[in-house]
Motif scaffolding. Sequence first.
Motif, PDB file in Angstrom:
ATOM      1  N   LEU A  57       0.841  -1.202   0.000  1.00 58.39           N
ATOM      2  CA  LEU A  57       0.000   0.000   0.000  1.00 58.39           C
ATOM      3  C   LEU A  57       0.875   1.250   0.000  1.00 58.39           C
ATOM      4  N   PRO A  58       0.355   2.321  -0.594  1.00 59.39           N
ATOM      5  CA  PRO A  58       1.091   3.590  -0.543  1.00 59.39           C
ATOM      6  C   PRO A  58       1.043   4.191   0.856  1.00 59.39           C
ATOM      7  N   VAL A  59       2.079   4.938   1.171  1.00 61.79           N
ATOM      8  CA  VAL A  59       2.153   5.677   2.428  1.00 61.79           C
ATOM      9  C   VAL A  59       2.015   7.155   2.066  1.00 61.79           C
ATOM     10  N   VAL A  60       1.089   7.840   2.734  1.00 54.58           N
ATOM     11  CA  VAL A  60       0.795   9.234   2.381  1.00 54.58           C
ATOM     12  C   VAL A  60       0.886  10.148   3.591  1.00 54.58           C
ATOM     13  N   ASP A  61       0.971  11.461   3.298  1.00 52.84           N
ATOM     14  CA  ASP A  61       0.893  12.460   4.361  1.00 52.84           C
ATOM     15  C   ASP A  61      -0.568  12.892   4.522  1.00 52.84           C
ATOM     16  N   ASP A  62      -0.798  13.900   5.324  1.00 49.39           N
ATOM     17  CA  ASP A  62      -2.166  14.360   5.582  1.00 49.39           C
ATOM     18  C   ASP A  62      -2.856  14.954   4.361  1.00 49.39           C
ATOM     19  N   HIS A  63      -2.090  15.278   3.326  1.00 56.55           N
ATOM     20  CA  HIS A  63      -2.650  15.853   2.096  1.00 56.55           C
ATOM     21  C   HIS A  63      -2.718  14.831   0.969  1.00 56.55           C
ATOM     22  N   ARG A  64      -2.543  13.545   1.322  1.00 52.22           N
ATOM     23  CA  ARG A  64      -2.592  12.415   0.381  1.00 52.22           C
ATOM     24  C   ARG A  64      -1.464  12.448  -0.650  1.00 52.22           C
ATOM     25  N   ARG A  65      -0.378  13.129  -0.340  1.00 55.27           N
ATOM     26  CA  ARG A  65       0.809  13.067  -1.202  1.00 55.27           C
ATOM     27  C   ARG A  65       1.539  11.766  -0.880  1.00 55.27           C
ATOM     28  N   VAL A  66       1.924  11.038  -1.913  1.00 53.99           N
ATOM     29  CA  VAL A  66       2.602   9.752  -1.723  1.00 53.99           C
ATOM     30  C   VAL A  66       4.044   9.998  -1.288  1.00 53.99           C
ATOM     31  N   LEU A  67       4.372   9.472  -0.109  1.00 49.26           N
ATOM     32  CA  LEU A  67       5.716   9.604   0.447  1.00 49.26           C
ATOM     33  C   LEU A  67       6.518   8.320   0.339  1.00 49.26           C
ATOM     34  N   GLY A  68       5.803   7.210   0.166  1.00 48.77           N
ATOM     35  CA  GLY A  68       6.481   5.930   0.112  1.00 48.77           C
ATOM     36  C   GLY A  68       5.515   4.819  -0.202  1.00 48.77           C
ATOM     37  N   PHE A  69       6.031   3.600  -0.085  1.00 49.49           N
ATOM     38  CA  PHE A  69       5.246   2.402  -0.348  1.00 49.49           C
ATOM     39  C   PHE A  69       5.723   1.326   0.603  1.00 49.49           C
ATOM     40  N   VAL A  70       4.790   0.570   1.168  1.00 46.14           N
ATOM     41  CA  VAL A  70       5.149  -0.505   2.090  1.00 46.14           C
ATOM     42  C   VAL A  70       4.562  -1.817   1.573  1.00 46.14           C
ATOM     43  N   SER A  71       5.385  -2.850   1.570  1.00 51.25           N
ATOM     44  CA  SER A  71       4.969  -4.151   1.041  1.00 51.25           C
ATOM     45  C   SER A  71       4.920  -5.192   2.144  1.00 51.25           C
ATOM     46  N   LYS A 120       9.350  -5.611 -10.975  1.00 46.52           N
ATOM     47  CA  LYS A 120       8.468  -4.439 -11.011  1.00 46.52           C
ATOM     48  C   LYS A 120       7.408  -4.594  -9.927  1.00 46.52           C
ATOM     49  N   PRO A 121       6.849  -3.482  -9.470  1.00 49.04           N
ATOM     50  CA  PRO A 121       5.824  -3.561  -8.418  1.00 49.04           C
ATOM     51  C   PRO A 121       4.599  -4.367  -8.846  1.00 49.04           C
ATOM     52  N   LYS A 122       3.924  -4.919  -7.863  1.00 54.93           N
ATOM     53  CA  LYS A 122       2.661  -5.614  -8.091  1.00 54.93           C
ATOM     54  C   LYS A 122       1.483  -4.675  -7.850  1.00 54.93           C
ATOM     55  N   VAL A 123       1.764  -3.570  -7.170  1.00 56.40           N
ATOM     56  CA  VAL A 123       0.747  -2.562  -6.856  1.00 56.40           C
ATOM     57  C   VAL A 123       1.345  -1.192  -7.173  1.00 56.40           C
ATOM     58  N   TYR A 124       0.574  -0.385  -7.886  1.00 56.34           N
ATOM     59  CA  TYR A 124       1.022   0.966  -8.225  1.00 56.34           C
ATOM     60  C   TYR A 124       0.086   2.003  -7.611  1.00 56.34           C
ATOM     61  N   PRO A 125       0.625   2.989  -6.895  1.00 57.81           N
ATOM     62  CA  PRO A 125      -0.202   4.116  -6.473  1.00 57.81           C
ATOM     63  C   PRO A 125      -0.620   4.911  -7.713  1.00 57.81           C
ATOM     64  N   VAL A 126      -1.875   5.319  -7.755  1.00 56.50           N
ATOM     65  CA  VAL A 126      -2.388   6.139  -8.850  1.00 56.50           C
ATOM     66  C   VAL A 126      -2.477   7.564  -8.326  1.00 56.50           C
ATOM     67  N   VAL A 127      -1.746   8.480  -8.977  1.00 57.14           N
ATOM     68  CA  VAL A 127      -1.614   9.847  -8.495  1.00 57.14           C
ATOM     69  C   VAL A 127      -2.121  10.825  -9.547  1.00 57.14           C
ATOM     70  N   ASP A 128      -2.964  11.752  -9.103  1.00 61.20           N
ATOM     71  CA  ASP A 128      -3.495  12.797  -9.974  1.00 61.20           C
ATOM     72  C   ASP A 128      -3.259  14.146  -9.309  1.00 61.20           C
ATOM     73  N   HIS A 129      -2.593  15.051 -10.000  1.00 61.55           N
ATOM     74  CA  HIS A 129      -2.268  16.376  -9.472  1.00 61.55           C
ATOM     75  C   HIS A 129      -1.555  16.284  -8.120  1.00 61.55           C
ATOM     76  N   GLY A 130      -0.632  15.313  -8.011  1.00 59.59           N
ATOM     77  CA  GLY A 130       0.188  15.176  -6.819  1.00 59.59           C
ATOM     78  C   GLY A 130      -0.475  14.476  -5.648  1.00 59.59           C
ATOM     79  N   LYS A 131      -1.715  14.021  -5.813  1.00 56.84           N
ATOM     80  CA  LYS A 131      -2.425  13.367  -4.705  1.00 56.84           C
ATOM     81  C   LYS A 131      -2.862  11.953  -5.082  1.00 56.84           C
ATOM     82  N   LEU A 132      -2.806  11.076  -4.100  1.00 58.32           N
ATOM     83  CA  LEU A 132      -3.223   9.690  -4.296  1.00 58.32           C
ATOM     84  C   LEU A 132      -4.728   9.634  -4.548  1.00 58.32           C
TER      85      LEU A 132
END
Length: 162
Positions: A57-71, A120-132
């Motif tokens: 799953l993606p790891v996000v901040d309070d504004h839903r910006r993707v900061l990382g990914f944890v598997s 390659k990843p099995k899960v990709y975060p989908v980001v639009d305008h910098g937000k998950l």
Amino acid sequence: LGYGSAQSGTVILSERKLSMRSLKISEVMWNHIEPIRCGTPVTRVVKALLANHVTGLPVVDDHRRVLGFVSEQDCIHSLLVSNYHHEGDPIVDDVMFRQPMTVSPDMSLVDLAQNLGAGKPKVYPVVDHGKLVGIVTRTAILAEFAKSGFSIDKPSYAGAED
């Protein structure tokens, strides 16, 4: 079944191929899964992975910006180390991958599928305008291809046996 001319069969198959090519990630992504927030204990991350039947799953901040990914693999390793050393519950910030590959909701599903491979990843975060806005999984891609009955790797030809 399918006794039309080869030419009409080609038109039908070409239309199907065109519709597959135009399929966007936004049409198959999952947007109902809550991302992991920074500071979340790894034991809660494990529960989220298991509850959502995903490998990461993606790891996000309070504004839903993707900061990382944890598997799952990150969690397994972290829990083994922390249990062995009796260190308490680690947090996701300590184990997440900090430069995850992300995709746009407007990206072609076929284009992403053609770039999947070993390592390659099995899960990709989908980001639009910098937000998950969601995630797309290999499973979702495979399910869509199975549903369409279409193979992107081999050309399809109409024949008498179709």
